[in-house]
Design a protein around this motif. Structure first.
Motif, PDB file in Angstrom:
ATOM      1  N   GLN A  25      -1.824   9.158   5.205  1.00 31.43           N
ATOM      2  CA  GLN A  25      -3.274   9.051   5.323  1.00 31.43           C
ATOM      3  C   GLN A  25      -3.768   7.705   4.787  1.00 31.43           C
ATOM      4  N   MET A  26      -3.168   7.238   3.699  1.00 29.83           N
ATOM      5  CA  MET A  26      -3.550   5.936   3.152  1.00 29.83           C
ATOM      6  C   MET A  26      -3.216   4.823   4.138  1.00 29.83           C
ATOM      7  N   MET A  27      -2.081   4.944   4.827  1.00 33.57           N
ATOM      8  CA  MET A  27      -1.714   3.938   5.824  1.00 33.57           C
ATOM      9  C   MET A  27      -2.718   3.924   6.976  1.00 33.57           C
ATOM     10  N   PHE A  28      -3.160   5.121   7.402  1.00 33.59           N
ATOM     11  CA  PHE A  28      -4.151   5.177   8.477  1.00 33.59           C
ATOM     12  C   PHE A  28      -5.500   4.611   8.029  1.00 33.59           C
ATOM     13  N   LEU A  29      -5.762   4.608   6.754  1.00 31.54           N
ATOM     14  CA  LEU A  29      -7.006   4.026   6.273  1.00 31.54           C
ATOM     15  C   LEU A  29      -6.874   2.533   5.977  1.00 31.54           C
ATOM     16  N   ILE A  30      -5.649   2.034   5.783  1.00 37.62           N
ATOM     17  CA  ILE A  30      -5.433   0.613   5.520  1.00 37.62           C
ATOM     18  C   ILE A  30      -5.237  -0.171   6.821  1.00 37.62           C
ATOM     19  N   ILE A  31      -4.674   0.451   7.830  1.00 35.29           N
ATOM     20  CA  ILE A  31      -4.413  -0.220   9.112  1.00 35.29           C
ATOM     21  C   ILE A  31      -5.673  -0.853   9.704  1.00 35.29           C
ATOM     22  N   PRO A  32      -6.834  -0.185   9.712  1.00 38.10           N
ATOM     23  CA  PRO A  32      -8.022  -0.831  10.293  1.00 38.10           C
ATOM     24  C   PRO A  32      -8.436  -2.120   9.590  1.00 38.10           C
ATOM     25  N   ILE A  33      -8.123  -2.246   8.303  1.00 35.29           N
ATOM     26  CA  ILE A  33      -8.497  -3.471   7.583  1.00 35.29           C
ATOM     27  C   ILE A  33      -7.708  -4.658   8.132  1.00 35.29           C
ATOM     28  N   PHE A  34      -6.383  -4.498   8.223  1.00 34.70           N
ATOM     29  CA  PHE A  34      -5.552  -5.592   8.736  1.00 34.70           C
ATOM     30  C   PHE A  34      -5.770  -5.813  10.229  1.00 34.70           C
TER      31      PHE A  34
END
Length: 169
Positions: A25-34
């Motif tokens: 879930q953290m990866m899915f929330l960090i992906i949009p930033i990059f």
């Protein structure tokens, strides 16, 4: 030193990293930033504002946020992959035993030239002698005779038997 056995069910539990969010879930929330930084920097106008960039960035943010939602202990991305695999699989299973896929090939390794000739001779199909013309005519006349009562029977192994009653002339 004390050792304990960990049951198999425990290994499938995801660790919580931040609050109630797991690593995926953290990866899915960090992906949009990059992804939004890459979209803003790479697409024209370079490092400039454009409406289509903001639309694409907002779509990526919404998609990743929705995929990070947890339902019945699984995130929506796992459910989506499961449904996608089910729909992509073939609907009918056709089995063809004559296909050579995944079969092992055992090449013949002869040790001597005499054995090689014997192997080649054994692989040739046996040729049965043909009937001579009078015998062929007699067999055809017997088969065409309605009083002969000709029957063709096949066994389970594929052997064909031709049965007919004796015809007297």
């Amino acid at each position: 030193m004390k050792t304990t056995v960990v049951p198999a069910q425990v290994t499938t539990v995801e660790d919580r990293i931040v609050g109630n969010l797991s690593f995926s879930q953290m990866m899915f929330l960090i992906i949009p930033i990059f992804a939004s930084a890459a979209i803003f920097a790479i697409l024209p106008p370079l490092m400039g504002a454009a409406v289509y960039k903001y639309v694409v960035i907002s779509l990526v943010v919404v998609a990743c946020s929705v995929l990070a939602i947890r339902i019945k202990g699984q995130i929506l991305a796992v459910w989506f992959v499961t449904i996608l695999r089910y729909n992509v699989r073939p609907k009918y299973y056709l089995f063809n035993k004559n296909v050579t896929t995944l079969r092992e090939d055992y090449p013949i390794r002869p040790t001597k030239s005499g054995q090689q000739d014997a192997l080649v001779k054994n692989k040739q199909p046996s040729i049965r002698p043909k009937l001579d013309i009078p015998a062929t005519a007699k067999v055809l006349a017997t088969l065409e005779n309605p009083a002969a009562n000709v029957r063709f029977e096949a066994t389970k192994k594929g052997v064909l038997y031709v049965r007919f009653t004796e015809v007297e002339k």
